[in-house]
Design an enzyme around this catalytic site. Structure first.
Site, PDB file in Angstrom:
ATOM      1  N   GLY A 167       0.810  -1.210   0.000  1.00  0.00           N
ATOM      2  CA  GLY A 167       0.000   0.000   0.000  1.00  0.00           C
ATOM      3  C   GLY A 167       0.842   1.258   0.000  1.00  0.00           C
ATOM      4  CG  ASP A 168       3.304   2.153   3.262  1.00  0.00           C
ATOM      5  OD1 ASP A 168       2.233   2.748   3.478  1.00  0.00           O
ATOM      6  OD2 ASP A 168       3.916   1.502   4.121  1.00  0.00           O
TER       7      ASP A 168
END
Length: 319
Positions: free
Chosen positions: A264-265
Site C-alpha cells: 500500500g505504501d
C-alpha cells in the site's frame, strides 16, 4: 496540472512533493502460520529493515522519480543515523527530519505468514514527537510544495496542522488514512485525495466494502465530506477510483505475492509521483499498481520498493 479519470485537466502547480510521516526499524520474522494466543512458533528469515508508513511512501516516491522532502522524526541513535543516510541514497531531502534526544527511533515488530499476509505491532518512539510546532517550522516548505502526502502513524493533531497549512496555500493534500481510525470532518474537509483500503473506508464511513457497489457508496460518503478524489484500494481486485462521483474499478496486476508489507505504501508513493507528472488518474493508478505488484514479489518494506526503471520495464512487459 492534475487530471480526472477521463483526462480532463484541472489546474495546479507541478513539482515538489512533501511527505509527512513515520520512520521505523522493522523487525521481520517469517512464519508458516500466525501463532494462536499463548502459542509459540518457530520462524525463519529474520531480518531488520527500514520501514514506517511515511518513510516507505517517501522511498516509493523518491525511487519513482519525485522531487521530494520528508518531514519526520528519528531518535538520536545509530538506527536514526542509518535511516537518514539511506533516505539520502533514495533521493530524498532529509533536512526536515528532526533528531529527538530522549526517544528511540520507532520500531515495528512484523510477522509474515506463508501467504504473504502480515501482522504488525509498533512502538512509536520518536514518531510521537512530530508535534504541530515541528510542523509549523516547516510551514514554508509545505506552502511551496505542489503536494503533501500523509498517513496516520504521526500524531493526528500534526497531520491536521500540516493539512491546514497546505490548504491555505493551495498545496494538494493526499491522505492515506492508515492505520484505520476515525477522523474529524474538519480534517477530511481539507483533503483533496484520500486512499483508504476497505477496512479504512469502513472505519471512516460505516459502510462495509465487499464489492464495487459498496465501494461506490463509501466513495460517495467521502465525497460528501468534501473530498474530491477517492481511491479505495481493494487488494487483488485493484482500486475503486471516484472523482466527484464519477467512479470505476481499475484492476491491478496478477503476481505471486511473497510479502505484502509495503504494498500500500509503494502504491501511494508511486501514485502521487505519477500524478505530479500530469498523468491522467487512470494512468497514474496503473503506474502505482505496477510499483506495488513488483513490491509484493520481494520481502521486506523498503527493500521491496522498486526504482523507476523497474516500474517502466514492468509496464512495457504488460503491454
Amino acid at each position: 496540472m492534475w487530471r480526472t479519470l477521463t483526462g480532463q485537466i484541472r489546474v495546479s502547480s507541478v513539482g515538489k512533493l512533501v511527505v509527512l510521516g513515520s520512520i521505523n526499524a522493522d523487525h521481520i520474522l517469517n512464519l508458516d502460520a500466525f501463532p494462536a494466543p499463548g502459542e509459540t512458533v518457530t520462524g525463519s528469515h529474520y531480518q531488520v529493515a527500514f520501514g514506517g508508513k511515511g518513510a516507505n511512501q517517501a522511498v516509493a516516491a523518491g525511487r519513482s522519480g519525485a522531487d521530494i522532502a520528508f518531514i519526520a522524526c528519528v531518535g538520536n541513535d545509530d538506527t536514526g543515523a542509518r535511516v537518514r543516510k539511506q533516505l539520502v541514497q533514495d533521493k530524498i531531502d532529509v533536512d526536515p527530519v528532526s533528531v529527538i534526544e530522549d526517544e528511540p527511533t520507532g520500531v515495528a515488530l512484523i510477522f509474515v505468514n506463508g501467504e504473504g499476509e502480515n501482522v504488525i505491532a509498533i512502538n512509536a518512539g520518536a514518531n510521537g514527537a512530530l508535534t504541530p510546532a515541528l510542523v509549523e517550522a516547516q510551514h514554508q516548505r509545505i506552502a511551496q510544495a505542489s503536494a503533501l502526502l500523509m498517513q496516520l502513524e504521526s500524531p493526528v493533531e500534526s497531520v491536521l496542522a500540516a493539512a491546514k497549512i497546505a490548504h491555505r496555500h493551495q498545496t494538494r493534500v493526499i491522505l492515506n488514512p492508515a492505520p484505520a481510525r476515525m477522523l474529524s470532518d474538519e480534517l477530511l474537509a481539507l483533503v483533496d485525495i484520500i486512499t483508504p483500503n476497505e477496512t479504512e473506508a469502513e472505519k471512516l464511513t460505516g459502510i462495509a466494502v465487499k464489492n464495487d457497489d459498496d465501494a461506490a457508496k463509501a466513495a460517495a460518503a467521502l465525497h460528501a465530506k468534501g473530498i474530491d478524489t477517492v481511491i479505495i484500494t481493494l487488494g487483488s481486485r485493484g482500486v475503486w477510483a471516484s472523482v466527484k462521483g464519477e467512479g470505476q474499478r481499475i484492476p491491478g496486476f496478477k503476481v505471486k505475492a511473497v510479502d505484502t508489507i509495503a504494498a500500500g505504501d509503494t502504491f501511494n508513493g508511486a501514485l502521487v509521483t505519477a500524478m505530479l507528472e500530469e498523468k491522467p488518474l487512470a494512468e497514474a493508478i496503473r503506474f502505482a499498481h505496477a510499483a506495488a505488484a513488483i513490491a509484493v514479489t520481494r520481502p521486506g518494506a523498503q527493500p521491496s520498493v522498486p526504482w523507476r526503471r523497474e516500474i517502466d520495464d514492468f509496464l512495457a512487459q504488460q503491454g
